[in-house]
Design a protein around this motif. Structure first.
Motif, mmCIF file in Angstrom:
data_model
loop_
_atom_site.group_PDB
_atom_site.id
_atom_site.type_symbol
_atom_site.label_atom_id
_atom_site.label_comp_id
_atom_site.label_asym_id
_atom_site.label_seq_id
_atom_site.Cartn_x
_atom_site.Cartn_y
_atom_site.Cartn_z
ATOM 1 N N CYS A 106 0.831 -1.204 0.000
ATOM 2 C CA CYS A 106 0.000 0.000 0.000
ATOM 3 C C CYS A 106 0.866 1.254 0.000
ATOM 4 O O CYS A 106 1.931 1.291 0.609
ATOM 5 C CB CYS A 106 -0.925 0.022 1.214
ATOM 6 N N ARG A 107 0.347 2.264 -0.666
ATOM 7 C CA ARG A 107 1.031 3.551 -0.761
ATOM 8 C C ARG A 107 0.266 4.666 -0.069
ATOM 9 O O ARG A 107 0.802 5.754 0.143
ATOM 10 C CB ARG A 107 1.238 3.916 -2.224
ATOM 11 N N ASN A 108 -1.000 4.416 0.246
ATOM 12 C CA ASN A 108 -1.859 5.440 0.837
ATOM 13 C C ASN A 108 -2.806 4.805 1.852
ATOM 14 O O ASN A 108 -3.028 3.599 1.832
ATOM 15 C CB ASN A 108 -2.701 6.127 -0.242
ATOM 16 N N SER A 109 -3.375 5.677 2.693
ATOM 17 C CA SER A 109 -4.373 5.248 3.669
ATOM 18 C C SER A 109 -5.534 6.219 3.621
ATOM 19 O O SER A 109 -5.352 7.402 3.323
ATOM 20 C CB SER A 109 -3.763 5.224 5.067
ATOM 21 N N ARG A 110 -6.724 5.714 3.933
ATOM 22 C CA ARG A 110 -7.914 6.565 3.998
ATOM 23 C C ARG A 110 -8.799 6.106 5.142
ATOM 24 O O ARG A 110 -8.746 4.951 5.567
ATOM 25 C CB ARG A 110 -8.691 6.551 2.694
ATOM 26 N N LEU A 111 -9.617 7.027 5.624
ATOM 27 C CA LEU A 111 -10.565 6.724 6.684
ATOM 28 C C LEU A 111 -11.635 7.795 6.718
ATOM 29 O O LEU A 111 -11.489 8.848 6.104
ATOM 30 C CB LEU A 111 -9.859 6.612 8.039
ATOM 31 N N GLU A 112 -12.709 7.489 7.420
ATOM 32 C CA GLU A 112 -13.778 8.445 7.647
ATOM 33 C C GLU A 112 -13.976 8.589 9.151
ATOM 34 O O GLU A 112 -13.831 7.630 9.892
ATOM 35 C CB GLU A 112 -15.097 7.975 7.014
ATOM 36 N N THR A 113 -14.307 9.806 9.563
ATOM 37 C CA THR A 113 -14.599 10.072 10.965
ATOM 38 C C THR A 113 -15.577 11.243 11.042
ATOM 39 O O THR A 113 -15.736 11.979 10.078
ATOM 40 C CB THR A 113 -13.308 10.368 11.770
ATOM 41 N N TRP A 114 -16.233 11.396 12.172
ATOM 42 C CA TRP A 114 -17.165 12.503 12.355
ATOM 43 C C TRP A 114 -16.560 13.557 13.274
ATOM 44 O O TRP A 114 -15.618 13.276 14.019
ATOM 45 C CB TRP A 114 -18.478 12.006 12.952
ATOM 46 N N ASP A 115 -17.151 14.728 13.251
ATOM 47 C CA ASP A 115 -16.652 15.822 14.085
ATOM 48 C C ASP A 115 -16.730 15.487 15.575
ATOM 49 O O ASP A 115 -15.954 16.008 16.369
ATOM 50 C CB ASP A 115 -17.377 17.136 13.780
ATOM 51 N N PHE A 116 -17.625 14.591 15.969
ATOM 52 C CA PHE A 116 -17.746 14.208 17.385
ATOM 53 C C PHE A 116 -16.833 13.040 17.730
ATOM 54 O O PHE A 116 -16.833 12.565 18.865
ATOM 55 C CB PHE A 116 -19.196 13.890 17.755
ATOM 56 N N GLN A 117 -16.036 12.588 16.768
ATOM 57 C CA GLN A 117 -15.080 11.505 17.018
ATOM 58 C C GLN A 117 -13.661 12.067 17.074
ATOM 59 O O GLN A 117 -13.324 12.709 18.057
ATOM 60 C CB GLN A 117 -15.210 10.415 15.960
ATOM 61 N N ALA A 118 -12.866 11.849 16.030
ATOM 62 C CA ALA A 118 -11.437 12.121 16.184
ATOM 63 C C ALA A 118 -10.737 12.777 14.998
ATOM 64 O O ALA A 118 -9.612 12.416 14.682
ATOM 65 C CB ALA A 118 -10.743 10.804 16.517
ATOM 66 N N PRO A 119 -11.327 13.768 14.327
ATOM 67 C CA PRO A 119 -10.588 14.365 13.203
ATOM 68 C C PRO A 119 -9.252 14.987 13.613
ATOM 69 O O PRO A 119 -8.263 14.879 12.883
ATOM 70 C CB PRO A 119 -11.559 15.403 12.630
ATOM 71 N N ALA A 120 -9.195 15.621 14.769
ATOM 72 C CA ALA A 120 -7.940 16.233 15.218
ATOM 73 C C ALA A 120 -6.869 15.165 15.473
ATOM 74 O O ALA A 120 -5.697 15.361 15.132
ATOM 75 C CB ALA A 120 -8.178 17.064 16.477
ATOM 76 N N PHE A 121 -7.264 14.040 16.044
ATOM 77 C CA PHE A 121 -6.327 12.936 16.274
ATOM 78 C C PHE A 121 -5.696 12.473 14.956
ATOM 79 O O PHE A 121 -4.489 12.299 14.860
ATOM 80 C CB PHE A 121 -7.042 11.766 16.960
ATOM 81 N N TYR A 122 -6.532 12.280 13.936
ATOM 82 C CA TYR A 122 -6.009 11.795 12.660
ATOM 83 C C TYR A 122 -5.107 12.825 11.993
ATOM 84 O O TYR A 122 -4.098 12.471 11.377
ATOM 85 C CB TYR A 122 -7.149 11.371 11.731
ATOM 86 N N ARG A 123 -5.434 14.107 12.137
ATOM 87 C CA ARG A 123 -4.554 15.144 11.599
ATOM 88 C C ARG A 123 -3.188 15.084 12.291
ATOM 89 O O ARG A 123 -2.152 15.249 11.647
ATOM 90 C CB ARG A 123 -5.186 16.527 11.761
#
Length: 150
Positions: A106-123
């Motif tokens: 793999c060369r890339n990763s993707r995921l989905e999250t909501w504003d009430f979950q963890a967007p800041a963590f993934y950033r």
């Protein structure tokens, strides 16, 4: 002659779901034959991935599930027990999944999250927001994030 008559049905049907998925995969495999030859990647070859954190007493402390496909890691679920949040467990889960994904090509990763979950963590883990869907669900936002691996 193909019949032009049909009826619509609604409801959960696991067997029809399985059949639909198999037929869609077959159509995708046929359509992507040229791309597979150019890139050497079997796009129809989806491989599940799981990473688990187990506590001293054998309890589940955290986990990540997803799959690899088309040289991408798709993270489906990531969860860490409340008492372990903020201690780096989530980052280690994600890093291990990414390591396995790179081993799989793999060369890339993707995921989905909501504003009430963890967007800041993934950033913080190096992911970039590539899509925001407002009001999904109503009053919230869903984020799609990606990261270049390797």
């Amino acid at each position: 002659m193909v019949s032009r008559m049909f009826r619509m049905e609604t409801g959960v049907d696991k067997e029809r779901h399985r059949l639909l998925r198999a037929r869609l995969r077959a159509a995708n495999a046929e359509a992507s034959a040229a791309l597979r030859e150019m890139r050497g990647t079997p796009l129809e070859q989806e491989e599940p991935l799981g990473v688990w954190v187990i506590g001293d007493a054998g309890e589940l402390v955290g986990g990540l599930t997803g799959h690899t496909w088309g040289r991408w890691l798709h993270v489906g679920l990531l969860w860490v027990a409340e008492e372990f949040r903020g201690a780096g467990v989530g980052g280690r889960l994600l890093a291990e999944a990414e390591r396995v994904a790179v081993e799989r090509g793999c060369r890339n990763s993707r995921l989905e999250t909501w504003d009430f979950q963890a967007p800041a963590f993934y950033r913080q883990q190096g992911y970039d927001v590539v899509c925001v869907i407002p009001d999904y669900p109503e009053g919230h936002k869903e984020f799609t994030l990606t990261k270049r691996l390797g």
